[in-house]
Design a protein around this motif. Sequence first.
Motif, short mmCIF file in Angstrom:
data_model
loop_
_atom_site.label_atom_id
_atom_site.label_comp_id
_atom_site.label_asym_id
_atom_site.label_seq_id
_atom_site.Cartn_x
_atom_site.Cartn_y
_atom_site.Cartn_z
N PHE A 1 -5.16 15.49 -6.42
CA PHE A 1 -5.27 14.83 -5.49
C PHE A 1 -6.19 13.99 -5.23
O PHE A 1 -7.37 14.17 -5.34
CB PHE A 1 -5.48 16.03 -4.98
N ALA A 2 -6.61 13.04 -4.38
CA ALA A 2 -7.94 12.39 -4.05
C ALA A 2 -9.12 12.99 -3.62
O ALA A 2 -9.27 14.12 -3.29
CB ALA A 2 -6.95 10.84 -2.89
N LEU A 3 -10.06 12.92 -4.68
CA LEU A 3 -11.33 13.45 -3.88
C LEU A 3 -11.56 11.91 -2.60
O LEU A 3 -12.32 12.44 -2.10
CB LEU A 3 -12.07 13.06 -5.99
N ALA B 1 0.71 -1.36 -0.20
CA ALA B 1 -0.26 0.77 -0.36
C ALA B 1 0.93 1.20 0.06
O ALA B 1 0.12 2.21 -0.66
CB ALA B 1 -1.12 0.07 0.94
N LEU B 2 1.73 1.17 0.59
CA LEU B 2 2.98 2.59 0.66
C LEU B 2 3.75 2.88 -0.12
O LEU B 2 3.23 4.20 -0.98
CB LEU B 2 4.04 1.80 1.65
N ALA B 3 3.90 1.67 -1.42
CA ALA B 3 4.21 1.42 -2.63
C ALA B 3 3.29 2.59 -3.80
O ALA B 3 3.14 3.09 -4.16
CB ALA B 3 4.90 0.63 -3.59
N GLU B 4 2.20 2.38 -3.40
CA GLU B 4 0.74 2.37 -4.26
C GLU B 4 0.68 3.85 -4.36
O GLU B 4 0.12 4.56 -4.93
CB GLU B 4 -0.38 1.15 -4.05
N ALA B 5 0.60 4.28 -2.60
CA ALA B 5 0.73 5.63 -2.64
C ALA B 5 1.41 6.07 -3.16
O ALA B 5 0.67 7.16 -3.08
CB ALA B 5 -0.07 5.64 -0.76
N ALA B 6 2.58 6.31 -3.05
CA ALA B 6 4.16 6.95 -3.41
C ALA B 6 3.33 7.54 -5.00
O ALA B 6 3.75 8.03 -5.17
CB ALA B 6 5.25 6.33 -3.01
N HIS B 7 3.10 6.22 -5.27
CA HIS B 7 2.45 6.28 -7.01
C HIS B 7 1.94 6.92 -7.39
O HIS B 7 1.81 7.41 -8.84
CB HIS B 7 2.65 4.93 -7.95
N SER B 8 0.83 7.07 -6.44
CA SER B 8 -0.23 7.48 -6.74
C SER B 8 -0.10 9.80 -6.77
O SER B 8 -0.85 9.99 -6.96
CB SER B 8 -1.47 7.45 -5.89
N VAL B 9 0.50 9.87 -6.20
CA VAL B 9 1.12 10.61 -6.49
C VAL B 9 1.85 11.89 -7.24
O VAL B 9 2.58 11.62 -7.61
CB VAL B 9 2.18 11.69 -4.61
N ALA B 10 0.76 12.88 -7.20
CA ALA B 10 1.61 14.12 -8.95
C ALA B 10 2.53 13.51 -9.58
O ALA B 10 1.18 12.12 -10.52
CB ALA B 10 2.44 14.51 -7.87
N THR B 11 3.36 14.16 -9.73
CA THR B 11 3.92 13.34 -11.58
C THR B 11 5.24 12.52 -11.16
O THR B 11 5.77 13.24 -10.05
CB THR B 11 4.10 14.72 -12.12
N PRO B 12 6.27 12.26 -11.98
CA PRO B 12 7.34 11.50 -11.62
C PRO B 12 8.21 12.80 -11.87
O PRO B 12 9.24 12.19 -10.65
CB PRO B 12 7.89 11.10 -12.90
N GLN B 13 8.21 13.97 -11.76
CA GLN B 13 8.64 14.92 -11.69
C GLN B 13 8.71 15.46 -9.82
O GLN B 13 9.86 15.39 -8.99
CB GLN B 13 8.85 15.99 -12.36
N ILE B 14 8.03 15.50 -9.37
CA ILE B 14 7.51 15.75 -7.94
C ILE B 14 7.99 15.34 -7.49
O ILE B 14 8.35 15.44 -6.28
CB ILE B 14 5.38 16.20 -7.85
N ARG B 15 7.04 13.21 -7.31
CA ARG B 15 7.99 12.76 -7.16
C ARG B 15 9.34 11.75 -6.53
O ARG B 15 9.71 11.87 -5.75
CB ARG B 15 7.19 11.34 -6.93
N ASN B 16 9.95 13.02 -7.89
CA ASN B 16 11.80 12.73 -7.65
C ASN B 16 12.02 13.74 -6.59
O ASN B 16 12.98 13.13 -6.17
CB ASN B 16 12.19 13.37 -9.24
N LEU B 17 11.13 15.03 -6.53
CA LEU B 17 11.42 15.29 -5.39
C LEU B 17 11.31 15.98 -4.22
O LEU B 17 11.83 15.85 -2.44
CB LEU B 17 11.06 17.03 -5.99
#
Length: 337
Positions: free
Chosen positions: A246-248, A98-114
């Motif tokens: 973001f999540a509804l 679930a933790l990997a899935e939640a991280a993956h669900s955030v924003a874009t690869p660029q934002i997740r890289n920072l």
Amino acid sequence: MKSFEWASPSSVGEAVSLLKSAPVPKDVDDSARPIAGGQDLLTTMKDYITRPARVVNLKGIRGLDRIEGDGKKGLRIGALVTLAQLEENAEVRRSFPALAEAAHSVATPQIRNLGTVGGNLCQRPRCWYYRLEEAVCLKKGGSECFAAKGENKYNAILGGGPSYIVHPSDLAPVLVALGASATVVGADGKRTVPLEKFFTLPSVGNIRRENVLANDEIITEIQVPPSAFAARSTYLKFKERDSLDFALASAAVAVELGANKTVRQARIVLGGVAPIPWRAPKAESYLAGKTLSADALAEAARRALEGAEPLAKNAYKIPLTQALVRRALAKAGGMSV
Ligand SMILES: Cc1cc2nc3c(=O)[nH]c(=O)nc-3n(C[C@H](O)[C@H](O)[C@H](O)COP(=O)(O)OP(=O)(O)OC[C@H]3O[C@@H](n4cnc5c(N)ncnc54)[C@H](O)[C@@H]3O)c2cc1C
């Protein structure tokens, strides 16, 4: 953007004393702030929502960017670990999916890289009144939550009032479901805070803040304990747009199963519907001892949303969240939906 002093400490101790020694501001949103990836703080500074006189850069502190441990020992996640590191880590994917899935669900690869784990948990609300410089709402020292009677499609249906923000972090519901704690360090020492007690309701905590951190405190690490349910965990998020959003509503779910798919224990935490990650204890205890079935899932989903009080434009969140809970439980329990 208001001009500010930039400080680059190389240790946690130096960082917290820089936060502590900053001039005491007139308004809480003028206090010194730590910065990690800057993906949220800089936006709020550009819009004059936060106006720190001193910005303390955490990125020069060594050792806070590691993920250690495994499913048996539990995880230690440094506050500077990026969302990309988290979603790509093989042990996280295997033992805490679930933790990997939640991280993956955030924003874009660029934002997740920072963007970092600490920053994601401490990001500020996304309510559009809060984000509009001119709207001096309750969260910004005003006297009214404009969402209560205004445009409240995206706001809280649980735990709201007097402010109706929803917590925007995707990691938060999962970490609460997994029983994680944060190591918090301030000028006066170190403490461990279970994440279930870290986030604060507007009616209970300081309405200008979303968590228990004092101005001179930072998160240095998140600990996720080993558990019998972490490997059967999942995170389902519904977004209005297929691209970044973001999540509804979202559901973080973890289950431990016994023989014949009997639930030994379940964790259900909702996102996008309340000012804090919203745990659903009535649904969890209902499921204990039950065999997973379509009826049991539907009843658990109904109980998870018990007490919801929608505003004029967000009643849709009730059936939406119930569907997410049902589907997440089915997925975690290995049922076909
Ligand atoms: C376009 C866009 C889309 C987004 N979509 C999503 C989404 O779908 N889901 C989601 O969860 N998030 C989303 N985000 C938010 C994003 O994930 C966070 O902004 C990011 O993770 C913040 O991390 P950061 O390291 O950049 O934090 P920063 O911007 O550096 O800091 C954010 C806040 O946390 C504080 N802070 C930072 N580190 C610490 C620490 N270690 N201890 C204490 N306080 C700290 C800062 O003072 C600041 O108040 C989105 C952001 C953008 C810009």
